[in-house]
Motif scaffolding. Structure first.
Motif, PDB file in Angstrom:
ATOM      1  N   ASP A 108       0.812  -1.216   0.000  1.00 26.44           N
ATOM      2  CA  ASP A 108       0.000   0.000   0.000  1.00 26.44           C
ATOM      3  C   ASP A 108       0.846   1.267   0.000  1.00 26.44           C
ATOM      4  OD1 ASP A 108       0.517  -1.241   2.561  1.00 26.44           O
ATOM      5  OD2 ASP A 108      -0.506   0.448   3.487  1.00 26.44           O
ATOM      6  N   ASP A 109       1.895   1.290   0.830  1.00 22.73           N
ATOM      7  CA  ASP A 109       2.745   2.487   0.862  1.00 22.73           C
ATOM      8  C   ASP A 109       3.463   2.687  -0.469  1.00 22.73           C
ATOM      9  OD1 ASP A 109       2.085   3.238   3.432  1.00 22.73           O
ATOM     10  OD2 ASP A 109       3.720   2.136   4.354  1.00 22.73           O
ATOM     11  N   ALA A 110       3.818   1.592  -1.132  1.00 21.30           N
ATOM     12  CA  ALA A 110       4.478   1.700  -2.433  1.00 21.30           C
ATOM     13  C   ALA A 110       3.523   2.289  -3.460  1.00 21.30           C
ATOM     14  CB  ALA A 110       4.973   0.326  -2.884  1.00 21.30           C
ATOM     15  N   CYS A 111       2.254   1.896  -3.406  1.00 25.50           N
ATOM     16  CA  CYS A 111       1.265   2.463  -4.332  1.00 25.50           C
ATOM     17  C   CYS A 111       1.129   3.970  -4.124  1.00 25.50           C
ATOM     18  CB  CYS A 111      -0.091   1.774  -4.138  1.00 25.50           C
ATOM     19  SG  CYS A 111      -0.120   0.029  -4.562  1.00 25.50           S
ATOM     20  N   ARG A 112       1.093   4.396  -2.870  1.00 30.74           N
ATOM     21  CA  ARG A 112       0.979   5.825  -2.577  1.00 30.74           C
ATOM     22  C   ARG A 112       2.249   6.560  -2.993  1.00 30.74           C
ATOM     23  NH1 ARG A 112       1.182   6.510   2.613  1.00 30.74           N
ATOM     24  NH2 ARG A 112       0.433   8.667   2.483  1.00 30.74           N
TER      25      ARG A 112
END
Length: 706
Positions: free
Chosen positions: A486-490
Motif C-alpha cells: 500500500d505504501d508503495a502504491c501511494r
C-alpha cells in the motif's frame, strides 16, 4: 429507541455520582437507491437493510406512524439478521425490557454482545450493565469493566460515564484513579450525557477529590442544565455568573477556523499541538466561541498528545488535578488578538514535576480497566542505577538483535535494520550502502517495506548509492503489486504526480491509488484517491456513483470521515494492525507487538483498547523492542493514556534507553532531572542525555546536542 433510565447506584457516592444506562437515538437515514432485497422494500419501506433500523425507530417513537413496539421488534430482528448491528442493539433493549417481545435477558445479552463485537458502543455498555447485575450472564465486575471500556472506546457516552464513576470512586475492583475518572466523565459530558456533566460539576463544587473550582463547577452545571437536567438548573442558578456569549468578528471567526483546521489536520508536531492548545484556550475563556470547558479539555489533551507541555498542564488543571494555588492564565478580551500562525517556532515550557503522585490514594498503583498493568522487571537491573552510560548486554543492541532476527529468516527485521543504518540511528554510523544490502534482504524475503527502502535510496540517491530514478520507479511499481504494497502504491502515485502532469500519467496515478485502496485496503490510499477523484478533470472520475464507490471502500478501511458521511459503522481494525497482531501472537516478533500496541493505544487504525496496548507493549518490551518499552513509558507518564505511574514510567524509559531508543533516554533524563519516579540525580540525567544524543539520527544530532 428507549429513553434514559437509571439502572443502579450501589456505590457509596454522592447523589450525582450514579451509574446510568440509556439507549441512544440515531438520526434517520435516507434509504439508498441501489436495488436490493424485495424483502426490505416490502417490510421496511426501503431497499437497504438500514431501512429496517429506521423503520423500527419510527414505530418505537410513533414518528409519522402508529407507535407499535411489536412492529419495531420485528423490524429490528430483520435488520439484525441482515447484518445491521444497530438493529441488534435495539432488539436487545426490547428483549431486556420485555417491550413488544417476551422479556429475555439471556437473549438480550447475546444481542448486545453481537452489536459490541461490531463496534456499537451502546451494545458494549448495556452488556456491561447486565454483567454488573448478573442478569442473563453470570455476575462479573471484571467483565462489566471490560465492556464499559470497550463501549467508551467506541465513543459511547454512557459507557464513558459509568467507567468514569467507577474509576473516580474505585468501584468494581478498580483502584481509585481521579485523573482517569475525570477524563472519562468529561468525555461523556461532551457526548451529551447530562449526568456526567453534573458529576464533574459536583466534583469541582465539593473539592473532595479534585481542586475546588467554583467557576468550572458553574460552567458544568450550566451544561447539564442545558441538556434538560432540572437538578443542575437549580444548582446553576446559584452558581458563578456565566461569561457573556462572545460576538466574534468575521476576521476572528476566520482566524479561529484556520487554527481549528491546523489542529484537526493529519500528522504530528509542535505546530499542530499549539493550534490545539489555542483552541483549548478559546473554549475555556469563551473567546469568540461559547465557553465550553469539556471541549477545552479535549483540545488541551490533543495538544498534550503532541508533546506541548502547556497543553498537558492545562489539561491537568481542567481535570482538577492541580493544587488550588496553581496560577491560571488571566482571561483576555479575545485570545485571538494575540494568536500567531507561525506556531512551530513557539517555545516549549520547561516540564514541571507531576502533581499526580500527591493525589494518589494509598494502595496499589492504578491500572486500566481492572487488568493488572505491566510491572517493572526486578530481575533486569537498569545500568543507569550504577551510573553506566548504556547497556552491557549485546542482545539489547537493536542492530545486533535485528541482524540476528534477519539471519533467522525474519525479513521485516532486515528492513528495520536497514532504516537504522540509513538514518544513522540507535548508535549506528549512517551507511547507505549497508542499508541497501539490508533492504534487499528484506525485499527478497517478501517484506514490501524493504523494497520501498530500496526504491527510496535509488529515487533520491545517497552516499555510495547513485541516483537511478528509473530503477526506483520500477521497484515501486513491482512493490505496489505485492502483499503489503500500500505504501508503495501511494509513493508511486506521488512520484508520478511530480514527474509528469500529463493525462496519461494522471491515469497511472489513479490506478496506483485504486490498487492501494481496493486491493491493499489502505485508508490513506483511499483518502488520496477520493481527493484526486473529486478534483479530477475526467468526468467519469467525478461521477457521484464513482465517488460513492470509493467512499464505501474507504469506510471498510476505517477512514472515519467516509463512514460518518455514509452513516456506516467502521470495522474494528485495519489489515495492517491485524497482520501485526497476528505476527505478535506467534511470540517471535517483538517489533510487530510494538506496532500493534501503538495502534491500540492511539486508536488510529483500530478501536482504542488500552488493555491490549499494555499487553502487547509488555510483550514487545520483554522481547527486546525499544519502541515497545517507550510506548509503555509514555502510557504510564503523567500525561499518558494508561494508568499513570511515574515509577513504572521511569523504569520503562530506562529499558527503552537500554534497547537503543533515544526518546527513551530523553524521558529517563527528564525523570532523573526532576525526580519523577526515581531519585533526583542530575549527573545520571546528563549521562542519559548524552546517550540519547549518541542514539538519535545523525541529522537530528547536530541540532539537538550542541
Amino acid at each position: 429507541m428507549p429513553s434514559s433510565r437509571f439502572l443502579f447506584a450501589w456505590l457509596a457516592a454522592p447523589a450525582f455520582a450514579v451509574l446510568v444506562a440509556c439507549a441512544h437515538s440515531s438520526s434517520s437515514e435516507e434509504a439508498a437507491e441501489d436495488p436490493l432485497s424485495t424483502l426490505y422494500l416490502r417490510t421496511c419501506g426501503g431497499t437497504r437493510v438500514e431501512a429496517c433500523f429506521n423503520g423500527a425507530e419510527r414505530h418505537l417513537k410513533g414518528d409519522g406512524v402508529a407507535k407499535d413496539e411489536a412492529r419495531a421488534a420485528t423490524l429490528y430482528e430483520l435488520g439484525c439478521n441482515g447484518g445491521d448491528p444497530r438493529s441488534c442493539a435495539g432488539l436487545g433493549v426490547l428483549k431486556e425490557e420485555g417491550r413488544g417481545v417476551a422479556k429475555d435477558a439471556d437473549g438480550a445479552a447475546k444481542l448486545y454482545a453481537q452489536a459490541c463485537e461490531r463496534g456499537i458502543g451502546e451494545g458494549c455498555g448495556r452488556l456491561a450493565l447486565l454483567y454488573g447485575e448478573g442478569r442473563g450472564v453470570p455476575k462479573s465486575e471484571a467483565q462489566a469493566v471490560r465492556f464499559f471500556q470497550q463501549g467508551c472506546a467506541h465513543d459511547d457516552g454512557l459507557s464513558c460515564n459509568n467507567l468514569g464513576v467507577l474509576m473516580l470512586m474505585g468501584g468494581f475492583g478498580l483502584p481509585q484513579d481521579v485523573a482517569g475518572g475525570m477524563g472519562r466523565l468529561v468525555q461523556a459530558c461532551n457526548r451529551q450525557v447530562a449526568t456526567a456533566c453534573e458529576t464533574v460539576a459536583g466534583e469541582f463544587d465539593s473539592g473532595t477529590r479534585t481542586r475546588k473550582d467554583p467557576r468550572l463547577a458553574a460552567s458544568y452545571f450550566r451544561q447539564a442544565c442545558g441538556m434538560g437536567l432540572q437538578k443542575a438548573c437549580e444548582r446553576a442558578s446559584t452558581a458563578v455568573a456565566a461569561t457573556p456569549a462572545p460576538t466574534a468578528t468575521p476576521e476572528e471567526g476566520a482566524k479561529l477556523e484556520k487554527i481549528r483546521a491546523m489542529c484537526d489536520a493529519a500528522g504530528t508536531g509542535v505546530g499542530k499541538g499549539m493550534a490545539c492548545y489555542l483552541m483549548g484556550v478559546a473554549y475555556e475563556k469563551g473567546a469568540s466561541v461559547k465557553e465550553n470547558p469539556g471541549r477545552a479539555t479535549v483540545f488541551y489533551k490533543h495538544a498534550c498528545d503532541q508533546e506541548v507541555q502547556e497543553g498537558c498542564a492545562a489539561m491537568r488543571r481542567m481535570l482538577g488535578l492541580t493544587p488550588e494555588e496553581t496560577a491560571q492564565p488571566e482571561p483576555k478580551q479575545s485570545v485571538l488578538e494575540s494568536l500567531r500562525l507561525d506556531l512551530p517556532s513557539t517555545p516549549h515550557a520547561e516540564p514541571k514535576p507531576s502533581v499526580l503522585e500527591s493525589l494518589r490514594l494509598q494502595g496499589s498503583p492504578p491500572s486500566q480497566g481492572g487488568a493488572e498493568a505491566p510491572k517493572p522487571s526486578v530481575q533486569e537491573p537498569s545500568p543507569f542505577q550504577s551510573g553506566a552510560p548504556g547497556p552491557s548486554a549485546s542482545s539489547l543492541d537493536p542492530l545486533v538483535r535485528l541482524d540476528t532476527a534477519c539471519r533467522a529468516g525474519r525479513s521485516d527485521a532486515c528492513t528495520r535494520r536497514g532504516w537504522l543504518l540509513k538514518n544513522g540511528e540507535s548508535g549506528a554510523v549512517a551507511n547507505a550502502v549497508q542499508a541497501l544490502v539490508d533492504f534487499k534482504r528484506g525485499c527478497v524475503g517478501g517484506d514490501a517495506p524493504g523494497c520501498m527502502g530500496m526504491a527510496s535510496l535509488y529515487l533520491f540517491g545517497a552516499p555510495g548509492v547513485p541516483q537511478d530514478e528509473a530503477l526506483g520507479q520500477s521497484l515501486l511499481e513491482q512493490t505496489c503489486s505485492r502483499t503489503r504494497g500500500d505504501d508503495a502504491c501511494r509513493a508511486l502515485a506521488a512520484h508520478l504526480s511530480t514527474s509528469d502532469v500529463g493525462p496519461e500519467n494522471q491515469a497511472r496515478v489513479m490506478r496506483a491509488l485504486e490498487r492501494g485502496c481496493f486491493v491493499h485496503e489502505s485508508s490513506r490510499a483511499c483518502s488520496e484517491l477520493l481527493s484526486n477523484a473529486s478534483r479530477s478533470q475526467v468526468p467519469a472520475e467525478k461521477e457521484p456513483a464513482n465517488l460513492e464507490r470509493i467512499k464505501l471502500q474507504a469506510c471498510k478501511t476505517r477512514l472515519m470521515s467516509a463512514c460518518k458521511e455514509l452513516n456506516l459503522m467502521a470495522p474494528s481494525e485495519d489489515p495492517f494492525v491485524r497482520t501485526q497482531r497476528m505476527a505478535c501472537e506467534t511470540g517471535r516478533n517483538p517489533d510487530a507487538c510494538a506496532d500493534a500496541a501503538t495502534a491500540y493505544a492511539h486508536g488510529a487504525l483500530v478501536a482504542r483498547d488500552l488493555t491490549s496496548a499494555l499487553r502487547w507493549g509488555e510483550q514487545a518490551c520483554t522481547g527486546g523492542s525499544g519502541a515497545g518499552c517507550l510506548l509503555l513509558a509514555r502510557m504510564h507518564d503523567d500525561k499518558g493514556l494508561g494508568p499513570q505511574d511515574p515509577v513504572r514510567s521511569a523504569n520503562f524509559a530506562s529499558r527503552a534507553c537500554e534497547r537503543g531508543s533515544w526518546q527513551g533516554c530523553e524521558m529517563l533524563a527528564r525523570a532523573l532531572r526532576y525526580g519523577l519516579g526515581v531519585t533526583q540525580d542530575e549527573r545520571r540525567s546528563d549521562e542519559a542525555k548524552r546517550r540519547a544524543c549518541a542514539l538519535m539520527p545523525e541529522k537530528q544530532r547536530s541540532s539537538s546536542c550542541q
